[in-house]
Design a protein around this motif. Structure first.
Motif, mmCIF file in Angstrom:
data_model
loop_
_atom_site.group_PDB
_atom_site.id
_atom_site.type_symbol
_atom_site.label_atom_id
_atom_site.label_comp_id
_atom_site.label_asym_id
_atom_site.label_seq_id
_atom_site.Cartn_x
_atom_site.Cartn_y
_atom_site.Cartn_z
ATOM 1 N N TRP A 1 -14.453 -15.281 5.967
ATOM 2 C CA TRP A 1 -14.888 -16.654 5.736
ATOM 3 C C TRP A 1 -16.390 -16.744 5.931
ATOM 4 C CZ3 TRP A 1 -17.211 -19.736 9.543
ATOM 5 C CH2 TRP A 1 -17.165 -19.227 10.851
ATOM 6 N N ARG A 2 -16.933 -17.854 5.485
ATOM 7 C CA ARG A 2 -18.335 -18.153 5.723
ATOM 8 C C ARG A 2 -18.452 -19.646 5.965
ATOM 9 N NH1 ARG A 2 -20.842 -20.746 1.676
ATOM 10 N NH2 ARG A 2 -19.960 -20.655 -0.408
ATOM 11 N N PRO A 3 -19.510 -20.062 6.659
ATOM 12 C CA PRO A 3 -19.680 -21.499 6.876
ATOM 13 C C PRO A 3 -20.021 -22.203 5.557
ATOM 14 C CG PRO A 3 -21.239 -20.215 8.217
ATOM 15 C CD PRO A 3 -20.510 -19.268 7.328
ATOM 16 N N GLY A 4 -19.377 -23.320 5.324
ATOM 17 C CA GLY A 4 -19.727 -24.146 4.177
ATOM 18 C C GLY A 4 -21.007 -24.914 4.468
ATOM 19 N N SER A 5 -21.432 -25.723 3.545
ATOM 20 C CA SER A 5 -22.682 -26.452 3.715
ATOM 21 C C SER A 5 -22.629 -27.444 4.866
ATOM 22 C CB SER A 5 -23.070 -27.149 2.418
ATOM 23 O OG SER A 5 -22.021 -27.975 2.000
ATOM 24 N N ASN A 6 -21.421 -27.865 5.261
ATOM 25 C CA ASN A 6 -21.292 -28.764 6.404
ATOM 26 C C ASN A 6 -20.907 -28.014 7.684
ATOM 27 O OD1 ASN A 6 -18.498 -28.287 6.265
ATOM 28 N ND2 ASN A 6 -18.115 -30.132 5.090
ATOM 29 N N GLY A 7 -20.834 -26.692 7.605
ATOM 30 C CA GLY A 7 -20.502 -25.860 8.755
ATOM 31 C C GLY A 7 -19.044 -25.457 8.845
ATOM 32 N N ALA A 8 -18.137 -26.221 8.249
ATOM 33 C CA ALA A 8 -16.708 -25.900 8.318
ATOM 34 C C ALA A 8 -16.420 -24.642 7.507
ATOM 35 C CB ALA A 8 -15.874 -27.070 7.807
ATOM 36 N N PRO A 9 -15.528 -23.769 8.011
ATOM 37 C CA PRO A 9 -15.254 -22.506 7.328
ATOM 38 C C PRO A 9 -14.688 -22.644 5.918
ATOM 39 C CG PRO A 9 -14.480 -22.415 9.589
ATOM 40 C CD PRO A 9 -14.854 -23.839 9.319
ATOM 41 N N LEU A 10 -15.260 -21.852 5.001
ATOM 42 C CA LEU A 10 -14.719 -21.659 3.658
ATOM 43 C C LEU A 10 -14.039 -20.298 3.665
ATOM 44 C CD1 LEU A 10 -17.707 -22.746 1.376
ATOM 45 C CD2 LEU A 10 -15.562 -23.960 1.704
ATOM 46 N N LEU A 11 -12.745 -20.262 3.391
ATOM 47 C CA LEU A 11 -11.990 -19.010 3.388
ATOM 48 C C LEU A 11 -12.144 -18.316 2.040
ATOM 49 C CD1 LEU A 11 -8.714 -20.264 5.112
ATOM 50 C CD2 LEU A 11 -10.801 -19.356 6.168
ATOM 51 N N GLU A 12 -12.350 -17.011 2.079
ATOM 52 C CA GLU A 12 -12.501 -16.241 0.843
ATOM 53 C C GLU A 12 -11.179 -16.138 0.099
ATOM 54 O OE1 GLU A 12 -14.391 -12.450 1.117
ATOM 55 O OE2 GLU A 12 -16.049 -13.250 2.296
ATOM 56 N N GLY A 13 -11.252 -16.150 -1.240
ATOM 57 C CA GLY A 13 -10.095 -15.900 -2.085
ATOM 58 C C GLY A 13 -9.248 -17.112 -2.406
ATOM 59 N N CYS A 14 -9.628 -18.293 -1.951
ATOM 60 C CA CYS A 14 -8.834 -19.493 -2.228
ATOM 61 C C CYS A 14 -8.977 -19.910 -3.688
ATOM 62 C CB CYS A 14 -9.266 -20.631 -1.311
ATOM 63 S SG CYS A 14 -8.831 -20.322 0.413
ATOM 64 N N THR A 15 -7.999 -20.670 -4.167
ATOM 65 C CA THR A 15 -8.049 -21.144 -5.540
ATOM 66 C C THR A 15 -8.872 -22.423 -5.687
ATOM 67 O OG1 THR A 15 -6.759 -21.560 -7.533
ATOM 68 C CG2 THR A 15 -5.863 -22.421 -5.479
ATOM 69 N N ALA A 16 -9.037 -23.169 -4.587
ATOM 70 C CA ALA A 16 -9.885 -24.366 -4.593
ATOM 71 C C ALA A 16 -10.285 -24.683 -3.165
ATOM 72 C CB ALA A 16 -9.151 -25.555 -5.213
ATOM 73 N N TRP A 17 -11.335 -25.479 -3.018
ATOM 74 C CA TRP A 17 -11.770 -25.900 -1.686
ATOM 75 C C TRP A 17 -12.460 -27.247 -1.802
ATOM 76 C CZ3 TRP A 17 -13.331 -21.850 -4.520
ATOM 77 C CH2 TRP A 17 -14.626 -21.877 -5.037
ATOM 78 N N PHE A 18 -12.312 -28.017 -0.725
ATOM 79 C CA PHE A 18 -12.883 -29.351 -0.647
ATOM 80 C C PHE A 18 -13.589 -29.484 0.696
ATOM 81 C CE2 PHE A 18 -9.156 -29.370 -3.294
ATOM 82 C CZ PHE A 18 -9.552 -30.092 -4.414
ATOM 83 N N GLU A 19 -14.908 -29.605 0.671
ATOM 84 C CA GLU A 19 -15.676 -29.806 1.889
ATOM 85 C C GLU A 19 -15.768 -31.314 2.118
ATOM 86 O OE1 GLU A 19 -19.115 -27.077 2.576
ATOM 87 O OE2 GLU A 19 -18.812 -26.692 0.438
ATOM 88 N N CYS A 20 -15.255 -31.764 3.258
ATOM 89 C CA CYS A 20 -15.061 -33.190 3.481
ATOM 90 C C CYS A 20 -15.762 -33.727 4.725
ATOM 91 C CB CYS A 20 -13.568 -33.487 3.664
ATOM 92 S SG CYS A 20 -12.538 -33.034 2.266
ATOM 93 N N TYR A 21 -16.229 -34.944 4.608
ATOM 94 C CA TYR A 21 -16.642 -35.754 5.751
ATOM 95 C C TYR A 21 -15.373 -36.397 6.284
ATOM 96 C CZ TYR A 21 -18.401 -39.802 8.270
ATOM 97 O OH TYR A 21 -18.625 -40.752 9.232
ATOM 98 N N ASN A 22 -15.147 -36.347 7.588
ATOM 99 C CA ASN A 22 -13.943 -36.887 8.227
ATOM 100 C C ASN A 22 -14.061 -38.415 8.274
ATOM 101 O OD1 ASN A 22 -11.563 -37.108 9.632
ATOM 102 N ND2 ASN A 22 -12.209 -35.850 11.366
ATOM 103 N N ARG A 23 -13.750 -39.053 7.171
ATOM 104 C CA ARG A 23 -13.998 -40.482 6.965
ATOM 105 C C ARG A 23 -13.141 -41.395 7.839
ATOM 106 N NH1 ARG A 23 -15.294 -43.571 1.579
ATOM 107 N NH2 ARG A 23 -14.441 -45.616 2.004
ATOM 108 N N SER A 24 -11.826 -41.165 7.871
ATOM 109 C CA SER A 24 -10.957 -42.039 8.665
ATOM 110 C C SER A 24 -9.665 -41.330 9.042
ATOM 111 C CB SER A 24 -10.657 -43.341 7.910
ATOM 112 O OG SER A 24 -10.190 -43.081 6.608
ATOM 113 N N ARG A 25 -9.046 -41.861 10.081
ATOM 114 C CA ARG A 25 -7.795 -41.325 10.599
ATOM 115 C C ARG A 25 -6.867 -42.495 10.925
ATOM 116 N NH1 ARG A 25 -12.157 -39.525 11.298
ATOM 117 N NH2 ARG A 25 -12.724 -40.699 13.124
ATOM 118 N N TYR A 26 -5.588 -42.316 10.589
ATOM 119 C CA TYR A 26 -4.591 -43.364 10.827
ATOM 120 C C TYR A 26 -3.380 -42.732 11.496
ATOM 121 C CZ TYR A 26 -7.381 -45.610 7.203
ATOM 122 O OH TYR A 26 -8.416 -46.116 6.472
ATOM 123 N N ARG A 27 -2.965 -43.265 12.614
ATOM 124 C CA ARG A 27 -1.749 -42.785 13.263
ATOM 125 C C ARG A 27 -0.570 -43.606 12.750
ATOM 126 N NH1 ARG A 27 -2.515 -40.012 18.822
ATOM 127 N NH2 ARG A 27 -4.546 -39.017 18.468
#
Length: 174
Positions: free
Chosen positions: A105-131
């Motif tokens: 893996w390598r750090p994405g532009s926001n620091g979160a890991p990007l795993l090698e070999g994936c078919t797609a990836w989404f680098e996200c801001y943690n906008r909201s959470r709902y329980r």
């Protein structure tokens, strides 16, 4: 007026939900100690094109929940059909940092890991959470994304399904 009481048990509900085939993802972030964390998630979906939003959910009983709730960013890595072992490794309980030992893996532009070999990836801001119920629903605002031509790994009826392999042309993660 409240909902009627269900006329089924949790086993029947889970079995019915299992008939919906879904992709397999690994959600990754940097934990509060500065180390990568991640876990296998099949509850991933698109929400909106404008703004670009995705969602996924995590059990309230997950040991990773506090770290992921507190992370400012995370990456949703959509697994390719040849990444079954990776899906299983990140689905097991145990030390979250150990999951990354043999994982390129390598750090994405926001620091979160990007795993090698994936078919797609989404680098996200943690906008909201709902329980809701026994899960936390995360809504991420997609800041960057990408994809390859690799076939996806699929989860169906309580197990992994391997989609047919095509010739794989994997450009580097950008």
């Amino acid at each position: 007026m409240p909902a009627a009481l269900p006329d089924f048990d949790s086993t029947a509900f889970r079995s019915a939900l299992g008939r919906f085939a879904t992709g397999v993802t690994i959600v990754t972030a940097i934990g509060p100690e500065g180390r990568p964390i991640g876990l296998t998630v099949s509850s991933f979906n698109s929400v909106s094109l404008s703004p670009p939003l995705v969602l996924w959910s995590l059990s309230l009983a997950s040991g990773s929940l506090p770290s992921l709730e507190g992370a400012k960013h995370y990456t949703v890595n959509v697994l390719a059909a040849d990444q079954l072992d990776l899906a299983k490794r990140f689905a097991t309980r145990g030390n979250a940092a150990d999951r990354f030992e043999q994982t390129p893996w390598r750090p994405g532009s926001n620091g979160a890991p990007l795993l090698e070999g994936c078919t797609a990836w989404f680098e996200c801001y943690n906008r909201s959470r709902y329980r809701e119920g026994d899960h936390c629903i995360f809504v991420g605002e997609v800041e960057r994304c990408g994809h390859t031509d690799a076939m996806p790994l699929v989860f169906h009826a309580g197990g992994f399904d391997l989609t047919p392999q095509r010739s794989r042309r994997t450009p580097p993660v950008s």
